[in-house]
Design a protein around this motif. Structure first.
Motif, PDB file in Angstrom:
ATOM      1  N   TYR A 285       0.835  -1.201   0.000  1.00 28.44           N
ATOM      2  CA  TYR A 285       0.000   0.000   0.000  1.00 28.44           C
ATOM      3  C   TYR A 285       0.875   1.258   0.000  1.00 28.44           C
ATOM      4  CZ  TYR A 285      -3.430   3.426   1.674  1.00 28.44           C
ATOM      5  OH  TYR A 285      -4.231   4.529   1.829  1.00 28.44           O
ATOM      6  N   TYR A 286       1.869   1.294   0.866  1.00 32.98           N
ATOM      7  CA  TYR A 286       2.742   2.465   0.910  1.00 32.98           C
ATOM      8  C   TYR A 286       3.655   2.541  -0.304  1.00 32.98           C
ATOM      9  CZ  TYR A 286       0.808   4.220   5.097  1.00 32.98           C
ATOM     10  OH  TYR A 286      -0.088   4.766   5.979  1.00 32.98           O
ATOM     11  N   LYS A 287       4.008   1.413  -0.861  1.00 32.32           N
ATOM     12  CA  LYS A 287       4.766   1.423  -2.122  1.00 32.32           C
ATOM     13  C   LYS A 287       3.913   2.049  -3.229  1.00 32.32           C
ATOM     14  CE  LYS A 287       7.212  -1.470  -5.407  1.00 32.32           C
ATOM     15  NZ  LYS A 287       7.462  -2.799  -5.904  1.00 32.32           N
TER      16      LYS A 287
ATOM     17  N   LEU B  80      -2.367   0.822  14.688  1.00 35.31           N
ATOM     18  CA  LEU B  80      -1.995   2.120  15.236  1.00 35.31           C
ATOM     19  C   LEU B  80      -0.552   2.364  14.855  1.00 35.31           C
ATOM     20  CD1 LEU B  80      -3.467   1.793  18.831  1.00 35.31           C
ATOM     21  CD2 LEU B  80      -4.509   2.913  16.860  1.00 35.31           C
ATOM     22  N   GLY B  81      -0.252   3.564  14.399  1.00 31.46           N
ATOM     23  CA  GLY B  81       1.110   3.796  13.984  1.00 31.46           C
ATOM     24  C   GLY B  81       1.468   5.244  13.809  1.00 31.46           C
ATOM     25  N   LYS B  82       2.667   5.415  13.307  1.00 26.64           N
ATOM     26  CA  LYS B  82       3.227   6.730  13.028  1.00 26.64           C
ATOM     27  C   LYS B  82       3.573   6.761  11.546  1.00 26.64           C
ATOM     28  CE  LYS B  82       7.117   9.595  14.437  1.00 26.64           C
ATOM     29  NZ  LYS B  82       8.254   9.655  15.378  1.00 26.64           N
ATOM     30  N   LYS B  83       2.975   7.702  10.839  1.00 28.60           N
ATOM     31  CA  LYS B  83       3.259   7.867   9.419  1.00 28.60           C
ATOM     32  C   LYS B  83       4.332   8.936   9.286  1.00 28.60           C
ATOM     33  CE  LYS B  83       0.188   9.704   6.622  1.00 28.60           C
ATOM     34  NZ  LYS B  83      -0.881   9.934   5.646  1.00 28.60           N
ATOM     35  N   VAL B  84       5.361   8.624   8.510  1.00 27.06           N
ATOM     36  CA  VAL B  84       6.446   9.563   8.259  1.00 27.06           C
ATOM     37  C   VAL B  84       6.459   9.867   6.769  1.00 27.06           C
ATOM     38  CG1 VAL B  84       8.925   9.980   8.418  1.00 27.06           C
ATOM     39  CG2 VAL B  84       7.794   8.544  10.138  1.00 27.06           C
TER      40      VAL B  84
ATOM     41  N   THR C 126       8.666  12.891  -2.925  1.00 27.89           N
ATOM     42  CA  THR C 126       7.992  12.634  -1.662  1.00 27.89           C
ATOM     43  C   THR C 126       7.972  11.132  -1.401  1.00 27.89           C
ATOM     44  OG1 THR C 126       6.622  14.605  -1.904  1.00 27.89           O
ATOM     45  CG2 THR C 126       5.798  12.894  -0.421  1.00 27.89           C
ATOM     46  N   GLU C 127       8.177  10.774  -0.157  1.00 29.99           N
ATOM     47  CA  GLU C 127       8.149   9.359   0.220  1.00 29.99           C
ATOM     48  C   GLU C 127       7.431   9.222   1.554  1.00 29.99           C
ATOM     49  OE1 GLU C 127      11.423   6.070   1.328  1.00 29.99           O
ATOM     50  OE2 GLU C 127      11.659   7.038  -0.625  1.00 29.99           O
ATOM     51  N   MET C 128       6.611   8.197   1.666  1.00 30.39           N
ATOM     52  CA  MET C 128       5.812   7.978   2.864  1.00 30.39           C
ATOM     53  C   MET C 128       6.031   6.557   3.381  1.00 30.39           C
ATOM     54  SD  MET C 128       1.705   8.704   3.364  1.00 30.39           S
ATOM     55  CE  MET C 128       1.422   8.542   1.646  1.00 30.39           C
ATOM     56  N   THR C 129       6.178   6.429   4.687  1.00 28.93           N
ATOM     57  CA  THR C 129       6.306   5.115   5.319  1.00 28.93           C
ATOM     58  C   THR C 129       5.406   5.073   6.551  1.00 28.93           C
ATOM     59  OG1 THR C 129       8.186   5.832   6.668  1.00 28.93           O
ATOM     60  CG2 THR C 129       8.695   4.760   4.558  1.00 28.93           C
TER      61      THR C 129
END
Length: 126
Positions: A11-13, A88-92, A67-70
């Motif tokens: 999904y993030y890819k 639950l998480g932290k998106k960077v 831009t890159e998202m993880t």
């Protein structure tokens, strides 16, 4: 059936590829037709709500191609006999070389033998 971690990675890819191509078709494949999202930050009294039909391409246009998202999952909880996961998480996000952080919660549900994002709650840290 893929593990939820494999689905999250893909999904993030798809988001990272979308930032380059400005095409959100691969991202939308992960959304449930019943998808609802909420996005907010400390400057908003009411979070913005969006659904399956939101304009992903317009969202991608707001960011440069680098831009890159993880996602850094903090917890993954199964419910409904494993047919749903709460993450639950932290998106960077790295935007123009600078990190932006958000706390988030995602609900993924098994639909027709595929994992689909049912709901997301994103709160940008400011």
């Amino acid at each position: 059936m893929d593990t939820i971690q494999e689905v999250l990675d893909r999904y993030y890819k798809s988001w990272n590829e979308g930032f380059k191509s400005k095409n959100g078709d691969d991202i939308r494949k992960y959304l449930s037709k019943n998808f609802i999202g909420f996005w907010g930050n400390s400057n908003l009294n009411h979070p913005e709500q969006y659904d399956y039909n939101y304009d992903i391409n317009a969202a991608l246009q707001q960011y440069d191609e680098n831009t890159e998202m993880t996602l850094e999952p903090l917890s993954i909880t199964e419910r409904n006999n494993g047919d749903e996961h709460i993450i639950l998480g932290k998106k960077v996000s790295i935007i123009n070389g600078s990190p932006a952080y958000a706390k988030c919660m995602f609900i993924w549900r098994r639909e027709e033998n595929n994992w689909k994002l049912l709901r997301e709650f994103i709160e940008i840290e400011k």
